[in-house]
Design an enzyme around this catalytic site. Structure first.
Site, PDB file in Angstrom:
ATOM      1  N   CYS B 368       0.800  -1.226   0.000  1.00 20.78           N
ATOM      2  CA  CYS B 368       0.000   0.000   0.000  1.00 20.78           C
ATOM      3  C   CYS B 368       0.836   1.282   0.000  1.00 20.78           C
ATOM      4  O   CYS B 368       0.287   2.378  -0.045  1.00 20.78           O
ATOM      5  CB  CYS B 368      -0.958  -0.023   1.176  1.00 20.78           C
ATOM      6  SG  CYS B 368      -1.927  -1.533   1.171  1.00 20.78           S
ATOM      7  N   HIS B 501      -2.476   8.185   6.273  1.00 22.17           N
ATOM      8  CA  HIS B 501      -2.720   6.898   5.604  1.00 22.17           C
ATOM      9  C   HIS B 501      -4.137   6.473   6.003  1.00 22.17           C
ATOM     10  O   HIS B 501      -4.930   6.102   5.159  1.00 22.17           O
ATOM     11  CB  HIS B 501      -1.667   5.882   6.031  1.00 22.17           C
ATOM     12  CG  HIS B 501      -1.793   4.563   5.328  1.00 22.17           C
ATOM     13  ND1 HIS B 501      -1.830   4.472   3.960  1.00 22.17           N
ATOM     14  CD2 HIS B 501      -1.911   3.284   5.798  1.00 22.17           C
ATOM     15  CE1 HIS B 501      -1.961   3.192   3.613  1.00 22.17           C
ATOM     16  NE2 HIS B 501      -2.009   2.461   4.700  1.00 22.17           N
ATOM     17  N   HIS B 536      -9.747   2.418   0.334  1.00 19.31           N
ATOM     18  CA  HIS B 536      -8.305   2.166   0.298  1.00 19.31           C
ATOM     19  C   HIS B 536      -7.972   1.610  -1.081  1.00 19.31           C
ATOM     20  O   HIS B 536      -8.327   0.473  -1.392  1.00 19.31           O
ATOM     21  CB  HIS B 536      -7.900   1.201   1.403  1.00 19.31           C
ATOM     22  CG  HIS B 536      -6.417   1.060   1.551  1.00 19.31           C
ATOM     23  ND1 HIS B 536      -5.518   1.737   0.740  1.00 19.31           N
ATOM     24  CD2 HIS B 536      -5.669   0.324   2.418  1.00 19.31           C
ATOM     25  CE1 HIS B 536      -4.280   1.413   1.102  1.00 19.31           C
ATOM     26  NE2 HIS B 536      -4.345   0.566   2.110  1.00 19.31           N
TER      27      HIS B 536
END
Lengths: 354, 607
Positions: B368, B501, B536
């Protein structure tokens, strides 16, 4: 600034992990798929950890640990890996289960370990290494991308003892698919006579090779990484020649200064045509060596060539098993590695004595 | 008494180059060996000093460095001879000459070599030449010790033992050598700098100043909009992109919300003139990368070196899933076309071909944090003069593989996610792509309109705690943010907005929050997780959020963190919940953390 290869290590279809004997007795295969010879990993890795690790993770982490050991370095300043396929075994396992079990009741382990950065991550985890950590996944230049990253880190003064590796595994599924795509020879023969087959297709391989790069001179250093460059889709053989000559010139060298060329020949007539042409032109006064008959073709195989070149320079001896043309007793001071992947990605690496 | 002392001059000799006060004075790359180079330097001095020819190499090096150090401006008559000292150090003492001397012993020991078998002769030669009579010493240390030198020389000056001092490092062994001399005085002259450990280290390292890298264009596609304008408008309206699954053929449809890009593959392919059989990741990547390049509108781009650095996590997995359904029942089945572009690198290659980029391309995959790493790798390619322009970012399409993978980890929220909320339950997966066009300073100056901002800081650190979980201390996140601040030369109070994040999982938000607290407490800048809008997007998230960060600077925006209700009990801060315009935003930090402990932070700064 100079960049040195402080140490190197390799796991491949040959007995390469311990380097006291560099490819003098090559292992013969009569198959179009060469599998890596795995060591007893308990010497490097905690058996509790390896139990869950897939083939490529074990190969990668084991090779990295051996490389650090060879370089007498306990904590690298950065960890950078290149892999075209990533963790295929875990990917296929999870994908197959997902389909078989219709997306229900799936165990997470294969998914967790399927990400392409798993090898670099596991190295960091085992060493508790918080430094720069990156993974490149660009086909036939995955290792070269990682190497460039390492060179830039040293140039920037961001890190020393940069651990750079290339890893790729072959699984039953990927072998079958690549065979269906026509990459491999239709009839198996001895890998040791791969370049005499006079047919299309190559042999598949796999492996892991790591190097430790440093800008510090040291008696343990194997060789100097003098330069590297990639180019994409050259216009033809003239363009390739011009680019090789220009690349050498940026390092104040000409072909006359190159003692040995290691090519990426893989036994496929179409693939090798370019190398054969160069052997009659700019490489015609050079000793030439090949390596893919020993490790097979795979996207990060240039890491094997890089490991081999560093050791040849250090040993001052070219193994007979790799030499195509030229005298066996030469002591190469400067080696040019020229590899291309599917004739799209071309890479040049210069390794010399330090 | 502790006083302020200044570095009034510096001289570095290394790599066949002489630097005075940071600029190149002389370079002789053609010199074949060290003595040849030193003699070439001597000739540029235009002096006749017979003793020079008697010296060994170490002394020549140190003496030449001192000549250059003291040239142009230093008036030694200001001081009494006993007020000027010389304090030097190196690693290998006089080993270079010791070895030569030993060799000479066999044929009758050479007295001219013998006299140089002590390192302190270097300080002696400098004193003889300049008639200095103050304290002199020569220390041996493994590496240049800036801490020791600043303390030792500082004390001599503070205690009035000396009024001026030449100090530094003079090392030579075989082909390896380096001299770094500093003139320290109590009076500030011209461009003198403070005599501190940090300054001394910086001068000693003698790094080429890295050039700035600017953002000239942005492009994005997410569930909240198919381009930059649509995403900004969704932010302003507070409209998230999550909804029920419509494009994916999965048993989880209707159960797990996701943030799908609203265009179908057919629409994406049509828009880009591509074959609909392409991986959706390729189509998303091409859409956003094209928008970014068009936005940058770089004049005469065909004359410049252009690179493409893209990131993704599962390559052409959406197509491989189709292939495998047939393949696992019979290995001779499955359309090869669907698996041909399985590799992550294929996405990048197809898009680069479409964009006409061939000078450099590569693909990064660090879960990620992939596209945050792609962006700063791109910036480094420019800084290292590999290319002039880089289109950098990442893309990921939703796949059954990742949806099921995250589902097995039990970190998917069945409702819309609530990042940084006490009652958060997990993340929603999303898809999309985000790219920035990075340009060198030279290219920036040719642009027809101002660049958005610059990429001032970046760092990649590893948490080294667990393959998927973040450490409770948020070590990796903390190191990434701190490293990026250091790189940018900024402090925490400079940061005007943090794009977190903030996945919405209990573990991430706790670790990231802890790291933010360690670094920023007690003064927290506004912060939010735009994943509350986009879901996400995995390998695309760093690129998408970089675009949002750049736009935050350009338009003075702070994005809201949707659905936030309750502050996490561990922390005294909470995310911003309102959309804010017209803010003064100079520096934005963007965080991206991933599996494998890969943590990266970027900092964008107003020009």
């Amino acid at each position: 600034m100079k960049i040195y290869i402080r140490s190197a290590a390799c796991i491949s279809p040959q007995k390469t992990l311990h380097q006291d004997d560099l490819l003098t007795n090559p292992v013969e295969y009569n198959d179009t798929r060469l599998k890596a010879i795995e060591p007893d990993y308990s010497a490097y890795l905690d058996p509790k950890l390896t139990r869950r690790m897939s083939h490529v993770i074990k190969m990668g982490v084991g090779t990295a640990m051996e490389c650090l050991r060879n370089g007498e370095i306990t904590m690298p300043g950065a960890v950078i890996t290149g892999t075209a396929y990533g963790c295929l075994e875990d990917t296929v396992t999870f994908l197959t289960r997902m389909i078989d079990m219709n997306e229900e009741m799936l165990p997470p382990t294969a998914f967790i370990q399927s990400t392409h950065n798993t090898v670099a991550a596991q190295i960091a985890l085992m060493l508790k290494c918080h430094s720069y950590n990156n993974t490149f996944v660009h086909k036939g230049i995955s290792f070269e991308s990682a190497l460039l990253d390492g060179i830039m880190l040293l140039n920037e003064g961001e890190a020393d003892n940069v651990l750079v590796g290339g890893t790729d595994e072959m699984t039953d599924a990927s072998y079958t698919i690549l065979k269906r795509l026509g990459l491999y020879k239709r009839f198996p023969g001895s890998n040791l006579s791969l370049f005499k087959t006079n047919s299309t297709g190559t042999i598949g391989g796999e492996g892991a090779a790591f190097v430790l790069l440093s800008d510090k001179a040291s008696a343990v250093n194997l060789a100097e990484l003098t330069g590297m460059q990639n180019f994409y889709k050259p216009k033809g053989i003239d363009d390739i020649e011009a680019r090789i000559v220009a690349f050498l010139k940026t390092h104040n060298l000409g072909m006359a200064n190159v003692d040995l060329v290691i090519t990426g020949k893989n036994g496929d007539l179409k693939n090798d045509a370019g190398y054969d042409q160069l052997a009659n032109t700019i490489f015609n006064n050079c000793a030439i060596a090949n390596y893919k008959h020993l490790c097979g073709e795979y996207p990060t195989s240039s890491a094997f060539a890089f490991w081999m070149a560093a050791n040849i320079v250090k040993n001052g001896k070219v193994p007979a098993s790799v030499l195509e043309a030229g005298a066996e007793n030469i002591r190469p001071k400067t080696i040019l590695i020229y590899n291309h992947y599917l004739n799209l990605y071309h890479s040049l690496m210069l390794v010399s004595t330090c | 008494m502790k006083q302020t002392n200044y570095i009034t001059s510096s001289c570095i000799i290394s790599n066949h180059t002489v630097y005075k006060n940071g600029t190149v004075l002389f370079s002789e790359q053609a010199a074949t060996d060290v003595p040849g180079f030193l003699n070439a330097v001597y000739k540029t001095r235009d002096i006749n000093y017979a003793r020079y020819y008697k010296m060994d190499n170490l002394n020549k090096l140190g003496w030449l460095a001192s000549e250059i150090l003291l040239s142009g401006g230093f008036d030694k008559t200001k001081y009494r001879p006993e007020d000027i000292g010389v304090i030097l150090s190196n690693r290998n003492s006089s080993l270079d000459t010791d070895q030569r001397y030993l060799k000479s012993v066999a044929d009758g020991a050479s007295p001219s070599l013998f006299v140089y078998t002590l390192p302190n002769i270097v300080t002696g030669e400098i004193c003889i030449r300049n008639h200095f009579k103050g304290e002199d010493a020569f220390f041996i240390a493994e590496d240049f010790d800036a801490d020791f030198i600043t303390n030792y020389v500082g004390k001599l000056l503070d205690d009035d033992v000396l009024q001026a001092c030449i100090c530094g490092w003079v090392e030579l062994l075989g082909k390896e050598y380096k001299a770094a001399l500093f003139l320290i005085e109590k009076v500030k002259t011209g461009d003198a700098t403070l005599f501190t450990k940090e300054k001394v280290t910086k001068i000693f390292e003698n790094k080429k100043p890295l050039q700035d890298v600017f953002i000239a264009g942005v492009g994005v596609i997410t569930a909240m909009g198919n381009n930059v304008a649509e995403c900004l408008s969704s932010f302003e309206r507070g409209e998230a992109g999550m909804a029920d699954i419509t494009h994916l053929d999965t048993v989880h449809a209707g159960k797990l919300p996701v943030a799908e890009v609203k265009m179908t593959n057919v629409e994406l392919a049509d828009k880009n003139g591509m074959d609909v059989g392409m991986s959706r990741t390729t189509l998303l990547s091409l859409t956003a990368a094209k928008e970014a390049l068009k936005d940058a509108a770089i004049p005469r781009i065909e004359t410049l070196r252009v690179g493409f650095v893209s990131a993704n996590t599962v390559g052409g997995m959406d197509k491989s899933e189709d292939f495998f359904i047939d393949f696992i029942t019979d290995n001779s089945k499955g359309k090869l076309k669907n698996v041909f572009d399985h590799e992550c690198g294929s996405m990048t290659e197809v898009v680069a071909n479409q964009l006409g980029i061939k000078d450099y391309m590569t693909t990064i995959s660090t879960a990620c944090s992939s596209s945050a790493n792609a962006i700063f790798y791109g910036a480094r390619l420019i800084r290292n003069d590999v290319v002039d322009i880089v289109v950098a970012g990442g893309a990921d399409a939703l796949t059954k593989f990742t949806l099921n993978g995250f589902n097995t980890l039990m970190i998917l929220d069945k409702e819309f996610c609530k990042p940084f909320d006490e009652n958060r339950r997990g993340l929603n997966l999303g898809e999309g792509a985000g790219y920035v066009v990075l340009v060198s300073e030279k290219v920036m100056k040719t642009l027809n309109r101002p660049a958005y901002c610059k990429l001032s800081g970046y760092n990649n650190s590893n948490d080294a705690y667990h393959q998927t979980a973040s450490s409770p201390e948020g070590t990796g996140s903390y190191l990434a943010m701190k490293g990026a601040l250091n790189k940018a030369g900024l402090t925490t109070s400079d940061i005007d907005y943090i794009n977190l994040h903030g996945t919405g999982t209990p573990n991430n938000d706790n670790a990231e929050g802890t790291a933010v607290k360690r670094l920023f407490d007690p003064h927290y800048p506004p912060m939010s997780s735009t994943k509350s809008f986009t879901g996400h997007t995995l390998g695309a998230s760093g690129g998408i959020e970089a675009v949002f960060s750049v736009l935050a600077i350009k338009h003075g925006l702070i994005y809201p963190n949707l659905r936030f209700e309750t502050r996490m009990h561990e922390f005294s801060f909470e995310p911003e919940t309102r959309f804010k315009k017209g803010q003064a935003i100079s520096h934005v930090m963007s965080n991206s953390f991933g599996f494998g402990g890969n943590c990266s932070s970027l900092i964008f700064s107003k020009i």
